[in-house]
Design a protein around this motif. Structure first.
Motif, mmCIF file in Angstrom:
data_model
loop_
_atom_site.group_PDB
_atom_site.id
_atom_site.type_symbol
_atom_site.label_atom_id
_atom_site.label_comp_id
_atom_site.label_asym_id
_atom_site.label_seq_id
_atom_site.Cartn_x
_atom_site.Cartn_y
_atom_site.Cartn_z
ATOM 1 N N UNK A 63 0.801 -1.214 0.000
ATOM 2 C CA UNK A 63 0.000 0.000 0.000
ATOM 3 C C UNK A 63 0.838 1.270 0.000
ATOM 4 N N UNK A 64 2.149 1.136 -0.084
ATOM 5 C CA UNK A 64 2.981 2.322 -0.032
ATOM 6 C C UNK A 64 3.977 2.306 -1.188
ATOM 7 N N UNK A 65 3.973 3.395 -1.936
ATOM 8 C CA UNK A 65 4.900 3.574 -3.042
ATOM 9 C C UNK A 65 6.053 4.419 -2.505
ATOM 10 N N UNK A 66 7.128 3.760 -2.093
ATOM 11 C CA UNK A 66 8.239 4.452 -1.441
ATOM 12 C C UNK A 66 8.901 5.431 -2.405
ATOM 13 N N UNK A 67 8.991 5.067 -3.649
ATOM 14 C CA UNK A 67 9.592 5.953 -4.645
ATOM 15 C C UNK A 67 8.808 7.261 -4.758
ATOM 16 N N UNK A 68 7.491 7.166 -4.750
ATOM 17 C CA UNK A 68 6.641 8.351 -4.794
ATOM 18 C C UNK A 68 6.840 9.206 -3.536
ATOM 19 N N UNK A 69 6.974 8.551 -2.380
ATOM 20 C CA UNK A 69 7.218 9.277 -1.130
ATOM 21 C C UNK A 69 8.547 10.019 -1.194
ATOM 22 N N UNK A 70 9.561 9.360 -1.742
ATOM 23 C CA UNK A 70 10.874 9.994 -1.881
ATOM 24 C C UNK A 70 10.806 11.218 -2.787
ATOM 25 N N UNK A 71 10.121 11.078 -3.918
ATOM 26 C CA UNK A 71 9.968 12.217 -4.828
ATOM 27 C C UNK A 71 9.233 13.366 -4.157
ATOM 28 N N UNK A 100 22.982 -0.064 -0.136
ATOM 29 C CA UNK A 100 23.060 -1.028 0.967
ATOM 30 C C UNK A 100 22.194 -2.249 0.655
ATOM 31 N N UNK A 101 20.943 -2.008 0.289
ATOM 32 C CA UNK A 101 20.020 -3.113 0.033
ATOM 33 C C UNK A 101 20.363 -3.823 -1.278
ATOM 34 N N UNK A 102 20.610 -3.057 -2.335
ATOM 35 C CA UNK A 102 20.895 -3.654 -3.646
ATOM 36 C C UNK A 102 22.125 -4.552 -3.595
ATOM 37 N N UNK A 103 23.196 -4.055 -3.000
ATOM 38 C CA UNK A 103 24.447 -4.818 -2.944
ATOM 39 C C UNK A 103 24.267 -6.097 -2.121
ATOM 40 N N UNK A 104 23.630 -5.972 -0.979
ATOM 41 C CA UNK A 104 23.421 -7.141 -0.117
ATOM 42 C C UNK A 104 22.563 -8.186 -0.821
ATOM 43 N N UNK A 117 17.624 -10.454 7.109
ATOM 44 C CA UNK A 117 18.824 -9.862 7.726
ATOM 45 C C UNK A 117 18.903 -8.375 7.422
ATOM 46 N N UNK A 118 18.598 -8.025 6.174
ATOM 47 C CA UNK A 118 18.647 -6.614 5.781
ATOM 48 C C UNK A 118 17.650 -5.809 6.605
ATOM 49 N N UNK A 119 16.481 -6.392 6.829
ATOM 50 C CA UNK A 119 15.445 -5.725 7.622
ATOM 51 C C UNK A 119 15.986 -5.389 9.013
ATOM 52 N N UNK A 120 16.651 -6.321 9.647
ATOM 53 C CA UNK A 120 17.245 -6.088 10.960
ATOM 54 C C UNK A 120 18.351 -5.044 10.901
ATOM 55 N N UNK A 175 14.621 1.649 2.089
ATOM 56 C CA UNK A 175 13.266 1.093 2.129
ATOM 57 C C UNK A 175 12.677 0.967 0.721
ATOM 58 N N UNK A 176 13.023 1.911 -0.140
ATOM 59 C CA UNK A 176 12.554 1.856 -1.519
ATOM 60 C C UNK A 176 13.036 0.561 -2.183
ATOM 61 N N UNK A 177 14.322 0.266 -2.059
ATOM 62 C CA UNK A 177 14.874 -0.954 -2.655
ATOM 63 C C UNK A 177 14.345 -2.202 -1.943
ATOM 64 N N UNK A 178 14.302 -2.164 -0.619
ATOM 65 C CA UNK A 178 13.810 -3.304 0.158
ATOM 66 C C UNK A 178 12.375 -3.648 -0.251
ATOM 67 N N UNK A 179 11.540 -2.629 -0.333
ATOM 68 C CA UNK A 179 10.136 -2.830 -0.698
ATOM 69 C C UNK A 179 10.021 -3.389 -2.113
ATOM 70 N N UNK A 180 10.875 -2.907 -3.024
ATOM 71 C CA UNK A 180 10.870 -3.407 -4.400
ATOM 72 C C UNK A 180 11.181 -4.900 -4.438
ATOM 73 N N UNK A 181 12.274 -5.312 -3.791
ATOM 74 C CA UNK A 181 12.658 -6.723 -3.805
ATOM 75 C C UNK A 181 11.641 -7.590 -3.070
ATOM 76 N N UNK A 182 11.159 -7.091 -1.954
ATOM 77 C CA UNK A 182 10.204 -7.850 -1.156
ATOM 78 C C UNK A 182 8.885 -8.029 -1.905
ATOM 79 N N UNK A 183 8.398 -6.984 -2.558
ATOM 80 C CA UNK A 183 7.123 -7.092 -3.283
ATOM 81 C C UNK A 183 7.275 -7.937 -4.535
ATOM 82 N N UNK A 184 8.438 -7.870 -5.201
ATOM 83 C CA UNK A 184 8.613 -8.708 -6.392
ATOM 84 C C UNK A 184 8.711 -10.184 -6.007
ATOM 85 N N UNK A 185 9.267 -10.477 -4.833
ATOM 86 C CA UNK A 185 9.299 -11.864 -4.357
ATOM 87 C C UNK A 185 7.900 -12.357 -4.016
ATOM 88 N N UNK A 186 7.093 -11.480 -3.414
ATOM 89 C CA UNK A 186 5.726 -11.862 -3.072
ATOM 90 C C UNK A 186 4.919 -12.159 -4.326
#
Length: 194
Positions: A63-71, A100-104, A117-120, A175-186
């Motif tokens: 329910x949250x578009x982190x990229x839009x929030x950043x813009x 940080x998120x992309x590299x990990x 782990x990244x979440x922590x 969070x933008x990258x984390x949310x992207x990877x997490x939502x694409x996995x879901x």
């Protein structure tokens, strides 16, 4: 109009800031942020807190578009606080968070378990109170995930801008990258279930 010209969806911002407690009652956080916006006050920590809670809860992350929030934050701060943090400094912070998120994630072979782990690690980075703690935590992340962060650039920018603002943008980028990877996995998981 200025926000829409820059690709910010105001309606999404309105809905993304909607928060309820465990009983379904509306929390005052959205109204408090709008009150601050009308007074041209700082909202970065408020937005970052809501975004962090929603992305980490995972059920609400769609329910949250982190990229839009950043813009939105970028445009808002350029209007009210041009002299404190400029676009280049904000970009450095956001790119650091994304890196940080992309590299990990990529170094793990795109293993979904690494996201836990990244979440922590993001939670720990978010809780840092001083520049020294922040840099120490970044060094830990460098060793853990092989992230390359130039200390001279980082310390230079960190000394030029308010620490809390830099950290807020960095976390929003992460969070933008984390949310992207997490939502694409879901989405992949949902398609497997069909």
């Amino acid at each position: 109009h200025q926000f829409m010209d820059k690709g910010v969806n105001i309606k999404d911002i309105f809905y993304a800031l909607y928060e309820t407690d465990s009983k379904g009652k509306l929390l005052p956080s959205r109204n408090n942020i709008f009150r601050k916006i009308l007074g041209k006050h700082c909202i970065l920590t408020d937005i970052e807190s809501i975004t962090f809670r929603k992305v980490i809860k995972e059920k609400e992350s769609k329910y949250i578009n982190v990229s839009n929030m950043l813009n939105f934050l970028l445009e808002y701060y350029l209007i009210i606080k041009e002299d404190i943090m400029n676009k280049e400094q904000i970009d450095v912070a956001v790119k650091l968070g994304k890196q940080i998120v992309n590299q990990a994630y990529k170094d793990s072979g795109e293993n979904k378990e690494i996201l836990k782990r990244i979440k922590g690690d993001l939670f720990t980075l978010r809780k840092t109170r001083t520049v020294t703690d922040f840099i120490t935590e970044l060094n830990t992340l460098q060793f853990r995930y092989g992230i390359s962060v130039s200390n001279s650039i980082l310390e230079g920018v960190l000394n030029e801008v308010p620490f809390e603002d830099f950290k807020g943008y960095c976390i929003m980028g992460a969070l933008n990258s984390y949310n992207f990877y997490n939502s694409s996995l879901k989405e992949k998981g949902d398609k497997k279930d069909e």
